[in-house]
Design a protein around this motif. Structure first.
Motif, PDB file in Angstrom:
ATOM      1  N   TYR A 137       0.817  -1.208   0.000  1.00  0.00           N
ATOM      2  CA  TYR A 137       0.000   0.000   0.000  1.00  0.00           C
ATOM      3  C   TYR A 137       0.856   1.266   0.000  1.00  0.00           C
ATOM      4  N   GLY A 138       2.162   1.119  -0.191  1.00  0.00           N
ATOM      5  CA  GLY A 138       3.029   2.286  -0.334  1.00  0.00           C
ATOM      6  C   GLY A 138       3.782   2.689   0.909  1.00  0.00           C
ATOM      7  N   SER A 139       3.663   1.915   1.999  1.00  0.00           N
ATOM      8  CA  SER A 139       4.399   2.257   3.217  1.00  0.00           C
ATOM      9  C   SER A 139       5.840   1.760   3.118  1.00  0.00           C
ATOM     10  N   PRO A 140       6.834   2.645   3.273  1.00  0.00           N
ATOM     11  CA  PRO A 140       8.223   2.193   3.307  1.00  0.00           C
ATOM     12  C   PRO A 140       8.497   1.282   4.505  1.00  0.00           C
ATOM     13  N   LYS A 141       7.760   1.483   5.592  1.00  0.00           N
ATOM     14  CA  LYS A 141       7.884   0.647   6.783  1.00  0.00           C
ATOM     15  C   LYS A 141       6.491   0.257   7.259  1.00  0.00           C
ATOM     16  N   ARG A 142       6.424  -0.888   7.964  1.00  0.00           N
ATOM     17  CA  ARG A 142       5.173  -1.287   8.598  1.00  0.00           C
ATOM     18  C   ARG A 142       5.153  -0.767  10.031  1.00  0.00           C
ATOM     19  N   PRO A 143       3.969  -0.549  10.607  1.00  0.00           N
ATOM     20  CA  PRO A 143       3.897   0.010  11.961  1.00  0.00           C
ATOM     21  C   PRO A 143       4.570  -0.903  12.984  1.00  0.00           C
ATOM     22  N   LYS A 144       5.467  -0.328  13.785  1.00  0.00           N
ATOM     23  CA  LYS A 144       6.199  -1.109  14.786  1.00  0.00           C
ATOM     24  C   LYS A 144       6.155  -0.457  16.166  1.00  0.00           C
ATOM     25  N   THR A 145       5.227   0.468  16.351  1.00  0.00           N
ATOM     26  CA  THR A 145       4.922   0.994  17.682  1.00  0.00           C
ATOM     27  C   THR A 145       3.407   0.968  17.838  1.00  0.00           C
ATOM     28  N   VAL A 146       2.954   1.025  19.062  1.00  0.00           N
ATOM     29  CA  VAL A 146       1.505   1.022  19.291  1.00  0.00           C
ATOM     30  C   VAL A 146       0.867   2.249  18.649  1.00  0.00           C
ATOM     31  N   GLU A 147       1.495   3.415  18.828  1.00  0.00           N
ATOM     32  CA  GLU A 147       0.926   4.643  18.259  1.00  0.00           C
ATOM     33  C   GLU A 147       0.870   4.581  16.732  1.00  0.00           C
ATOM     34  N   ALA A 148       1.918   4.038  16.109  1.00  0.00           N
ATOM     35  CA  ALA A 148       1.924   3.928  14.649  1.00  0.00           C
ATOM     36  C   ALA A 148       0.837   2.973  14.164  1.00  0.00           C
ATOM     37  N   THR A 149       0.625   1.886  14.906  1.00  0.00           N
ATOM     38  CA  THR A 149      -0.423   0.927  14.553  1.00  0.00           C
ATOM     39  C   THR A 149      -1.802   1.566  14.669  1.00  0.00           C
ATOM     40  N   ILE A 150      -2.011   2.320  15.739  1.00  0.00           N
ATOM     41  CA  ILE A 150      -3.293   3.010  15.922  1.00  0.00           C
ATOM     42  C   ILE A 150      -3.529   4.002  14.787  1.00  0.00           C
ATOM     43  N   LEU A 151      -2.507   4.780  14.446  1.00  0.00           N
ATOM     44  CA  LEU A 151      -2.660   5.760  13.372  1.00  0.00           C
ATOM     45  C   LEU A 151      -3.017   5.072  12.059  1.00  0.00           C
ATOM     46  N   ASN A 152      -2.358   3.960  11.760  1.00  0.00           N
ATOM     47  CA  ASN A 152      -2.640   3.217  10.541  1.00  0.00           C
ATOM     48  C   ASN A 152      -4.118   2.834  10.459  1.00  0.00           C
ATOM     49  N   TYR A 153      -4.653   2.276  11.540  1.00  0.00           N
ATOM     50  CA  TYR A 153      -6.040   1.819  11.515  1.00  0.00           C
ATOM     51  C   TYR A 153      -7.043   2.974  11.532  1.00  0.00           C
ATOM     52  N   LEU A 154      -6.755   4.041  12.259  1.00  0.00           N
ATOM     53  CA  LEU A 154      -7.688   5.170  12.291  1.00  0.00           C
ATOM     54  C   LEU A 154      -7.710   5.891  10.950  1.00  0.00           C
ATOM     55  N   ASP A 155      -6.545   6.034  10.335  1.00  0.00           N
ATOM     56  CA  ASP A 155      -6.473   6.631   9.001  1.00  0.00           C
ATOM     57  C   ASP A 155      -7.276   5.791   8.019  1.00  0.00           C
ATOM     58  N   ASP A 156      -7.082   4.481   8.065  1.00  0.00           N
ATOM     59  CA  ASP A 156      -7.790   3.576   7.167  1.00  0.00           C
ATOM     60  C   ASP A 156      -9.298   3.615   7.422  1.00  0.00           C
ATOM     61  N   LEU A 157      -9.687   3.661   8.686  1.00  0.00           N
ATOM     62  CA  LEU A 157     -11.106   3.701   9.052  1.00  0.00           C
ATOM     63  C   LEU A 157     -11.788   4.925   8.478  1.00  0.00           C
ATOM     64  N   ASP A 158     -11.212   6.102   8.723  1.00  0.00           N
ATOM     65  CA  ASP A 158     -11.863   7.322   8.259  1.00  0.00           C
ATOM     66  C   ASP A 158     -11.892   7.398   6.739  1.00  0.00           C
ATOM     67  N   SER A 159     -10.809   6.987   6.082  1.00  0.00           N
ATOM     68  CA  SER A 159     -10.775   7.066   4.629  1.00  0.00           C
ATOM     69  C   SER A 159     -11.800   6.133   3.998  1.00  0.00           C
ATOM     70  N   LYS A 160     -11.965   4.923   4.548  1.00  0.00           N
ATOM     71  CA  LYS A 160     -12.918   3.982   3.972  1.00  0.00           C
ATOM     72  C   LYS A 160     -14.361   4.406   4.232  1.00  0.00           C
ATOM     73  N   ILE A 161     -14.656   4.922   5.405  1.00  0.00           N
ATOM     74  CA  ILE A 161     -16.018   5.403   5.676  1.00  0.00           C
ATOM     75  C   ILE A 161     -16.378   6.514   4.701  1.00  0.00           C
ATOM     76  N   ASN A 162     -15.452   7.451   4.490  1.00  0.00           N
ATOM     77  CA  ASN A 162     -15.717   8.540   3.552  1.00  0.00           C
ATOM     78  C   ASN A 162     -15.861   8.009   2.131  1.00  0.00           C
ATOM     79  N   GLY A 163     -15.003   7.059   1.743  1.00  0.00           N
ATOM     80  CA  GLY A 163     -15.083   6.513   0.393  1.00  0.00           C
ATOM     81  C   GLY A 163     -16.393   5.793   0.133  1.00  0.00           C
ATOM     82  N   ILE A 164     -16.864   5.012   1.110  1.00  0.00           N
ATOM     83  CA  ILE A 164     -18.126   4.292   0.956  1.00  0.00           C
ATOM     84  C   ILE A 164     -19.300   5.263   0.885  1.00  0.00           C
TER      85      ILE A 164
END
Length: 384
Positions: free
Chosen positions: A259-286
């Motif tokens: 999906y274009g990430s040079p790195k995968r999330p390796k901290t809790v905060e980075a993992t949370i950001l990944n999922y919240l970003d994905d959540l909001d973008s998909k809700i808006n797209g749908i």
């Protein structure tokens, strides 16, 4: 000339209106005669236009990103609305209202800027607060950040979309914070506000939405990390580890390499950001996909190729049943027959056969599980 919006055009309409030229393609018909295909747009949507006569003469009048006034007839061809253009002329920029041609956020920009100001005032970490002030106190940057779209075609594809999306992710952060102890709230909010900041330079949005040369060559993730590093370097005593953690969030916020990430999330905060970003973008797209079909009485949306599915709509009309055969045809597979229950369970059941369409689409649509690929592998997380 009264403006006729794309959303109001119906089959067989004869109309005269002004549109923005998003794309212009010259081609040759089988009989050797040239024709022109145009992608026309206004704030309500896009529509294809075709020019069959006087092509060379009319093509010389305008170019991509120009405004043109056309006389045409609407016609449905292969289930898709198009305009058959008989006459056109270029319209000077000073004779149009740009707001008629580019979609905008439903939220007023002033309202979103006020919400941003409240968020900025809530930072308690002095270094992150200084970084936020360096970004959002920059008038030139803010002039772009407040109007940029969040994407070209995926989600929040309208002026103000970047600001709206970033604020939505930040609000989700504040929902998550009370649920899990030990999170760095300031770091998460900073990541929410800055994860897509590179899009102010990745995209052009003064006319139709497209990518800049910098955007095509580097992408918003790389651009954003560079912007963060430039401003961090100007803040005395900014902690090295804090800078690393924030930059890691930007580098990993797409979650997966594919999906274009040079790195995968390796901290809790980075993992949370990944999922919240994905959540909001998909809700808006749908929601955007469903909203485009506001006049449809079907209880199901049309097939969304990116997400590989139909969507059930809340406000549907009774009387039209979901057509499984139609979905299977759109997905390129026959409908699955009803499962026949065996008389007795076998001693060693065979492994389930994967659905071929689902296997083909595994890396598309909603697939977003950073941990799935770890199954059965050596968990050497830091040597990847």
């Amino acid at each position: 000339m009264n403006k006729v919006y794309v959303s109001s055009i119906r089959d067989r309409d004869q109309l005269e209106s002004v549109f923005l030229v998003k794309d212009k393609i010259m081609a040759m018909a089988k009989n050797g005669k040239p024709y022109m295909t145009l992608k026309l747009m206004d704030k309500t949507g896009e529509i294809e236009g075709r020019v069959w006569d006087n092509v060379d003469e009319l093509s010389a009048i305008f170019d991509r990103d120009d405004f043109i006034a056309i006389r045409c007839k609407a016609s449905v061809y292969l289930g898709k609305m198009q305009l058959i253009i008989s006459e056109l002329m270029r319209v000077p920029d000073d004779r149009v209202q740009l707001a008629d041609f580019l979609p905008e956020s439903d939220r007023p920009v002033a309202e979103m800027e006020q919400e941003l100001a409240v968020l900025l005032a809530s930072f308690t970490d002095p270094h992150l607060k200084a970084l936020m002030d360096a970004f959002f106190g920059d008038a030139e940057l803010m002039a772009l950040y407040r109007i940029a779209p969040a994407a070209k075609g995926m989600h929040h594809v309208y002026l103000g979309g970047l600001l709206e999306h970033s604020l939505a992710v930040a609000r989700l952060v504040d929902v998550i914070i009370p649920l899990y102890g030990g999170l760095n709230r300031d770091l998460l909010v900073a990541g929410a506000l800055l994860h897509d900041v590179g899009k102010v330079r990745e995209m052009t949005y003064q006319r139709s939405f497209d990518y800049t040369d910098e955007g095509k060559l580097l992408g918003h993730i790389t651009i954003g990390v560079e912007m963060v590093q430039e401003r961090i370097a100007a803040i005395p005593g900014f902690p090295t580890e804090l800078a690393m953690l924030l930059k890691h969030m930007l580098l990993s916020h797409h979650g997966q390499y594919e999906y274009g990430s040079p790195k995968r999330p390796k901290t809790v905060e980075a993992t949370i950001l990944n999922y919240l970003d994905d959540l909001d973008s998909k809700i808006n797209g749908i929601r955007t996909h469903i909203r485009k079909e506001a006049e449809s009485q079907s209880r199901w949306s049309s097939y969304h190729r990116l997400y590989d599915r139909y969507f059930y709509k809340e406000n549907y009309s009774y009387g039209e049943e979901y057509d499984e055969a139609a979905e299977a045809e759109a997905e390129g597979a026959a409908p699955e027959p009803p499962v026949q229950q065996p008389a007795a369970a076998p001693e060693s059941p065979a492994a389930p056969v994967p659905h071929p369409r689902r296997e083909e689409q595994k890396k598309k649509g909603f697939h977003n599980n950073p941990f799935e690929q770890l199954q059965g592998k050596n968990l050497d997380l830091f040597n990847q």
